[in-house]
Design a protein around this motif. Structure first.
Motif, PDB file in Angstrom:
ATOM      1  N   ASN A 288       0.829  -1.203   0.000  1.00 30.67           N
ATOM      2  CA  ASN A 288       0.000   0.000   0.000  1.00 30.67           C
ATOM      3  C   ASN A 288       0.865   1.256   0.000  1.00 30.67           C
ATOM      4  O   ASN A 288       2.091   1.185  -0.087  1.00 30.67           O
ATOM      5  CB  ASN A 288      -0.984  -0.015   1.178  1.00 30.67           C
ATOM      6  CG  ASN A 288      -0.290   0.056   2.528  1.00 30.67           C
ATOM      7  OD1 ASN A 288       0.896   0.379   2.626  1.00 30.67           O
ATOM      8  ND2 ASN A 288      -1.026  -0.229   3.582  1.00 30.67           N
ATOM      9  N   ALA A 289       0.202   2.409   0.106  1.00 30.79           N
ATOM     10  CA  ALA A 289       0.894   3.692   0.019  1.00 30.79           C
ATOM     11  C   ALA A 289       1.138   4.300   1.390  1.00 30.79           C
ATOM     12  O   ALA A 289       1.248   5.523   1.517  1.00 30.79           O
ATOM     13  CB  ALA A 289       0.093   4.658  -0.846  1.00 30.79           C
ATOM     14  N   SER A 290       1.233   3.462   2.415  1.00 39.32           N
ATOM     15  CA  SER A 290       1.468   3.972   3.761  1.00 39.32           C
ATOM     16  C   SER A 290       2.732   4.823   3.792  1.00 39.32           C
ATOM     17  O   SER A 290       3.764   4.433   3.257  1.00 39.32           O
ATOM     18  CB  SER A 290       1.596   2.806   4.745  1.00 39.32           C
ATOM     19  OG  SER A 290       1.879   3.264   6.043  1.00 39.32           O
ATOM     20  N   GLY A 291       2.635   5.980   4.423  1.00 44.87           N
ATOM     21  CA  GLY A 291       3.771   6.888   4.502  1.00 44.87           C
ATOM     22  C   GLY A 291       3.728   8.008   3.487  1.00 44.87           C
ATOM     23  O   GLY A 291       4.298   9.079   3.697  1.00 44.87           O
ATOM     24  N   VAL A 292       3.028   7.754   2.374  1.00 38.74           N
ATOM     25  CA  VAL A 292       2.933   8.776   1.332  1.00 38.74           C
ATOM     26  C   VAL A 292       2.180   9.994   1.842  1.00 38.74           C
ATOM     27  O   VAL A 292       2.492  11.132   1.502  1.00 38.74           O
ATOM     28  CB  VAL A 292       2.233   8.186   0.087  1.00 38.74           C
ATOM     29  CG1 VAL A 292       1.895   9.282  -0.915  1.00 38.74           C
ATOM     30  CG2 VAL A 292       3.130   7.140  -0.565  1.00 38.74           C
TER      31      VAL A 292
ATOM     32  N   TYR B 254       2.559  13.591  -4.193  1.00 41.02           N
ATOM     33  CA  TYR B 254       1.927  12.286  -3.946  1.00 41.02           C
ATOM     34  C   TYR B 254       2.550  11.194  -4.810  1.00 41.02           C
ATOM     35  O   TYR B 254       3.007  10.163  -4.312  1.00 41.02           O
ATOM     36  CB  TYR B 254       0.430  12.401  -4.238  1.00 41.02           C
ATOM     37  CG  TYR B 254      -0.362  11.131  -4.050  1.00 41.02           C
ATOM     38  CD1 TYR B 254      -0.872  10.786  -2.808  1.00 41.02           C
ATOM     39  CD2 TYR B 254      -0.604  10.275  -5.113  1.00 41.02           C
ATOM     40  CE1 TYR B 254      -1.605   9.626  -2.633  1.00 41.02           C
ATOM     41  CE2 TYR B 254      -1.335   9.118  -4.956  1.00 41.02           C
ATOM     42  CZ  TYR B 254      -1.838   8.805  -3.715  1.00 41.02           C
ATOM     43  OH  TYR B 254      -2.555   7.659  -3.552  1.00 41.02           O
ATOM     44  N   TYR B 255       2.561  11.412  -6.123  1.00 37.26           N
ATOM     45  CA  TYR B 255       3.062  10.379  -7.028  1.00 37.26           C
ATOM     46  C   TYR B 255       4.561  10.155  -6.861  1.00 37.26           C
ATOM     47  O   TYR B 255       5.053   9.036  -7.043  1.00 37.26           O
ATOM     48  CB  TYR B 255       2.744  10.737  -8.473  1.00 37.26           C
ATOM     49  CG  TYR B 255       1.302  10.505  -8.863  1.00 37.26           C
ATOM     50  CD1 TYR B 255       0.600   9.380  -8.436  1.00 37.26           C
ATOM     51  CD2 TYR B 255       0.627  11.405  -9.683  1.00 37.26           C
ATOM     52  CE1 TYR B 255      -0.715   9.167  -8.797  1.00 37.26           C
ATOM     53  CE2 TYR B 255      -0.692  11.198 -10.064  1.00 37.26           C
ATOM     54  CZ  TYR B 255      -1.363  10.077  -9.616  1.00 37.26           C
ATOM     55  OH  TYR B 255      -2.665   9.865  -9.992  1.00 37.26           O
ATOM     56  N   ASP B 256       5.306  11.206  -6.517  1.00 40.86           N
ATOM     57  CA  ASP B 256       6.747  11.038  -6.315  1.00 40.86           C
ATOM     58  C   ASP B 256       7.028  10.122  -5.132  1.00 40.86           C
ATOM     59  O   ASP B 256       7.869   9.214  -5.222  1.00 40.86           O
ATOM     60  CB  ASP B 256       7.417  12.398  -6.087  1.00 40.86           C
ATOM     61  CG  ASP B 256       7.474  13.241  -7.345  1.00 40.86           C
ATOM     62  OD1 ASP B 256       7.603  12.650  -8.435  1.00 40.86           O
ATOM     63  OD2 ASP B 256       7.390  14.470  -7.245  1.00 40.86           O
ATOM     64  N   ARG B 257       6.336  10.357  -4.018  1.00 42.28           N
ATOM     65  CA  ARG B 257       6.546   9.505  -2.841  1.00 42.28           C
ATOM     66  C   ARG B 257       6.113   8.069  -3.123  1.00 42.28           C
ATOM     67  O   ARG B 257       6.758   7.114  -2.697  1.00 42.28           O
ATOM     68  CB  ARG B 257       5.778  10.064  -1.651  1.00 42.28           C
ATOM     69  CG  ARG B 257       6.278  11.409  -1.168  1.00 42.28           C
ATOM     70  CD  ARG B 257       5.629  11.782   0.156  1.00 42.28           C
ATOM     71  NE  ARG B 257       5.932  13.159   0.513  1.00 42.28           N
ATOM     72  CZ  ARG B 257       5.042  14.112   0.659  1.00 42.28           C
ATOM     73  NH1 ARG B 257       3.752  13.850   0.518  1.00 42.28           N
ATOM     74  NH2 ARG B 257       5.399  15.335   0.975  1.00 42.28           N
TER      75      ARG B 257
END
Length: 336
Positions: free
Chosen positions: A111-115, A306-309
């Motif tokens: 998932n994107a946790s941290g983003v 967002y997309y970079d992270r």
């Protein structure tokens, strides 16, 4: 933007076993998904990163794809995903995914946790300060060109309870530290401690004990069987009449009917809602017209970075799969 074939960077692929990446076509936060594709390509110049532009292209491409990333995963795609090994969800929450079906197929999910830590931490802090200094009252009086003082509050000395101590909850706690507040964290395993001054569990007595001393209740937890309807009429009764709820979790964490009653009757002071139940909030819903409610359209997660992270996480995991195979332990891997 043309499809990337892996050879326009001037560098040869590292080997025939390098993992290719399929990006599904749906974007998020109003930012074109092409930005996500570009960010992954920048980090994986020696890999093929493909964007499927139509539903038919997605179904065709996913048949041979081992590594796929996207916001959602529809049933028709799952049926076509014959070789899928990793699905990198571009959201922190995975409650919208067919997790059981993916697990049955042996698909690893990340998932994107941290983003969302910095942007959502700032959103929560802004929401708290909005109600602390009562900027909504100032805005109403400004529209009326009315120069008249109004009561405000101080954040210093308040107690902020944060439900969920993942990346977002931790970011909130970090940003509150300079404000001289007492923080209480609520998590499934309180014995692990956390970034807050005190940590309690979800058992009824501990949770209500925390609510009784709460000035600002921040909801930053995933939607689970435990958290669905967590803030119900009983919880709202326990909260102080001066308390404010900030929900950046999921709408169903709060009982909407009970919240409406509490807001209308002065049982709590206000609510900042980035998520609602139902969502999107219908035009005729009474929450829109309450002066003690701040509504943002599920926008707390929006950030130009967002997309970079997210691409940083995806690229690092792709390299791990290249090196160690599909059984590699991946960053942000979701345990079924």
């Amino acid at each position: 933007m043309t499809e990337h074939d892996g050879d326009d960077s001037g560098r040869e692929p590292t080997g025939t076993d390098s993992t290719n990446v399929l990006v599904l076509r749906r974007g998020t936060h109003g930012v074109p998904v092409e930005r996500y594709v570009e960010a992954i390509r920048d980090r994986l110049p020696d890999h093929t990163v493909e964007l499927a532009r139509t539903p038919a292209e997605e179904r065709d491409a996913i048949r041979t794809s081992r590594y796929v990333t996207g916001m959602t995963f529809e049933d028709d795609l799952l049926e076509a995903a014959e070789n899928l090994e990793v699905f990198a969800c571009a959201y922190a929450g995975t409650d919208h995914l067919p997790m059981d079906a993916l697990s049955d197929r042996g698909v690893t999910v990340t998932n994107a946790s941290g983003v969302h830590g910095p942007n959502m931490g700032e959103h929560v802090l802004g929401s708290i300060l909005h109600f602390t200094r009562r900027f909504h009252v100032a805005a109403r009086r400004q529209r009326r060109r009315e120069w008249r003082h109004y009561k405000a509050h101080e954040l210093q000395g308040s107690t902020v309870t944060i439900v969920g101590l993942g990346a977002i909850g931790t970011a909130v706690a970090d940003r509150l530290e300079p404000f001289g507040v007492e923080t209480v964290g609520v998590r499934y395993s309180p014995e692990k401690g956390g970034p807050t001054d005190d940590v309690v569990g979800f058992d009824r007595d501990s949770f209500h004990g925390a609510l009784a001393r709460t000035d600002y209740l921040v909801l930053a937890c995933p939607l689970t069987e435990t958290t669905r309807g967590l803030v119900d009429s009983a919880a709202l009764t326990t909260l102080s009449p001066e308390s404010v709820i900030v929900n950046v979790a999921r709408g169903p964490v709060v009982d909407t009917d009970a919240l409406l009653t509490a807001l209308r009757s002065g049982q709590i002071r206000g609510a900042s809602l980035d998520v609602t139940d139902p969502e999107p909030l219908p035009e005729d819903h009474p929450l829109w017209n309450l002066g003690n409610v701040q509504i943002t359209p599920h926008n707390a997660g929006h950030t130009p970075k967002y997309y970079d992270r997210l691409a940083d996480i995806v690229a690092a995991n792709v390299r791990r799969v290249d090196e160690k195979g599909p059984a590699a332990a991946l960053e942000n891997q979701v345990v079924p």
